[in-house]
Design an enzyme around this catalytic site. Structure first.
Site, mmCIF file in Angstrom:
data_model
loop_
_atom_site.group_PDB
_atom_site.id
_atom_site.type_symbol
_atom_site.label_atom_id
_atom_site.label_comp_id
_atom_site.label_asym_id
_atom_site.label_seq_id
_atom_site.Cartn_x
_atom_site.Cartn_y
_atom_site.Cartn_z
ATOM 1 N N PHE A 215 1.001 -6.573 5.896
ATOM 2 C CA PHE A 215 0.630 -5.348 5.195
ATOM 3 C C PHE A 215 0.556 -5.566 3.683
ATOM 4 O O PHE A 215 -0.404 -5.156 3.028
ATOM 5 C CB PHE A 215 1.648 -4.252 5.527
ATOM 6 C CG PHE A 215 1.479 -2.979 4.753
ATOM 7 C CD1 PHE A 215 0.651 -1.969 5.223
ATOM 8 C CD2 PHE A 215 2.172 -2.772 3.564
ATOM 9 C CE1 PHE A 215 0.504 -0.790 4.518
ATOM 10 C CE2 PHE A 215 2.028 -1.604 2.854
ATOM 11 C CZ PHE A 215 1.195 -0.606 3.329
ATOM 12 N N ASP A 216 1.566 -6.209 3.113
ATOM 13 C CA ASP A 216 1.603 -6.440 1.666
ATOM 14 C C ASP A 216 0.391 -7.228 1.196
ATOM 15 O O ASP A 216 -0.280 -6.861 0.227
ATOM 16 C CB ASP A 216 2.857 -7.243 1.292
ATOM 17 C CG ASP A 216 4.139 -6.544 1.669
ATOM 18 O OD1 ASP A 216 4.253 -6.096 2.812
ATOM 19 O OD2 ASP A 216 5.029 -6.465 0.808
#
Length: 444
Positions: A215-216
């Site tokens: 996600f990051d």
């Protein structure tokens, strides 16, 4: 409680960055929206959660000059973590607890950030590996309006990091993969210490598909490709020996994510224009007296693309000329370079992304190519008629002159016909009432 994670992407580009309003930053006000919402995603952390939250709360209460909130995002824990989070929320005013029934750090962050009313959103890992003294430097550029996102970097030269050689190698290898495959310029994708402005999160998060550890990275890559400003803060970081990250499975998922995001960017499948800041937000975009809006930057981009296209054209012409006549070589070289030139100008000079009108614009570009072909072919024909058998160097000199004239005409046709500014036309979608930016909603 369970929260719906569906969020629509608003129409239109982002507003210009501004310093948060002074009244929103008044820590003396008894009530109001917290300036900062720090999310701690957790899964089965009953042992460390309370000490972590109390330590973070104590640090913020002593050092952070604005109102804040700490949100514990419990994603499907099976131990006593939900009970610990609920007890903390009941005993500390600035602590809130959310319960999600599905696992995934990315899912937890996207859910809480999407529903938060704070103008600055952050997150950190529950182990607090990052020194908390970096928290204020992390969020300060977002409060001031200088940056859109901020990340802690363990790979900055002034960072002080304590961790084993295995994790050090994995971290550096992963960031090398990102730089080589996705052209990422940020230095540390997965340090659990990041922040983002609220209005940026509302636009960016719906585009991020991953719900786990990637996600990051996906969020940062999309933000960078959209031209958002990412601020990096050197951090002091001590590795948690009890980390529960499964390195092999996480690495496999990350590589799959790199492939998916790279493919989406290559085909223009992401509406990154919705994240663009308006013209003039960057000091390099300041208006020049007497010059139409956007013309200065477009001229620079067009000249750069044109110079590269001319070099490609001349190389192709010289290559094709060894196997065919001058007219055939000129037509073939101009056709190949024209297609590449139109695509490059579409993306780099005029800032158009996605597939909409791409085929039509390439067709219009070929019309412009035909005009350029007529100019250059006419010049060659005139040279042959005048000298009979001109030298190759003379042919190149004539072609360069003809291409300069064709380039000026090409820019004018691109700007007025192929890629006109449609921001004021009826075709531009208008902002829907239910997606008014957060700052405007608060002002009302």
């Amino acid at each position: 409680m369970r929260i719906d994670t569906d969020t629509d992407t608003p129409w239109g580009s982002l507003p210009a960055r501004e310093h948060l309003p002074v009244d929103a930053l008044d820590a003396r006000a008894p009530t109001g929206v917290p300036v900062l919402d720090v999310v701690i995603p957790v899964y089965n952390e009953e042992r460390d959660l309370e000490s972590c939250v109390r330590r973070l709360h104590d640090h913020l209460a002593r050092t952070f000059p604005y109102r804040f909130r700490i949100t514990v995002a419990d994603n499907a824990s099976t131990d006593r973590t939900p009970a610990v989070a609920a007890r903390l929320a009941a005993s500390i005013t600035e602590v809130t607890a959310y319960r999600l029934e599905e696992k995934g750090r990315g899912r937890a962050l996207r859910t809480v950030w999407s529903h938060s009313d704070s103008p600055v959103l952050a997150y950190m890992d529950v182990d607090l590996s990052t020194d908390l003294n970096a928290l204020l430097p992390l969020v300060a550029p977002l409060i001031s309006g200088h940056s859109d996102l901020a990340i802690g970097s363990r790979l900055a030269r002034s960072s002080r990091v304590v961790r084993g050689p295995k994790r050090e190698f994995i971290s550096r290898a992963y960031n090398l993969i990102l730089k080589s495959s996705l052209s990422a310029r940020f230095s540390d994708a997965q340090c659990g210490f990041k922040a983002i402005r609220g209005e940026v999160a509302q636009r960016l998060l719906p585009m991020v598909e991953d719900t786990g550890w990637f996600f990051d990275t996906e969020m940062l890559v999309l933000a960078e490709r959209a031209g958002l400003r990412i601020h990096e803060v050197p951090v002091d970081w001590v590795d948690d020996p009890d980390s529960r990250v499964h390195i092999v499975s996480t690495a496999v998922d990350d590589l799959k994510g790199v492939w998916r995001v790279g493919r989406a960017l290559a085909v223009g499948a992401l509406p990154l224009d919705r994240l663009a800041r308006p013209f003039g937000d960057d000091p390099r975009d300041r208006a020049i007296s007497g010059v139409p809006r956007g013309l200065a930057r477009q001229l620079v981009g067009f000249c750069v693309v044109g110079a590269l296209s001319t070099l490609v054209y001349l190389l192709l012409y010289s290559l094709f000329r060894t196997a065919s006549g001058s007219q055939t070589a000129n037509a073939a070289a101009l056709l190949v370079s024209a297609v590449a030139n139109t695509a490059a100008n579409r993306r780099l000079t005029f800032g158009i992304r996605g597939r909409e009108r791409a085929v039509r614009q390439q067709a219009q570009g070929l019309v412009v190519f035909g005009i350029g072909l007529a100019l250059t072919s006419g010049s060659l024909a005139a040279l042959d008629a005048a000298s009979g058998n001109p030298a190759h160097a003379t042919e190149l000199a004539v072609l360069i002159s003809a291409n300069l004239a064709a380039t000026v005409l090409r820019f004018l046709l691109f700007r007025a016909w192929v890629f006109p500014d449609r921001r004021g036309s009826d075709e531009q979608p208008t902002a829907r009432p239910d997606h008014v930016p957060a700052q405007e909603r608060n002002a009302r």
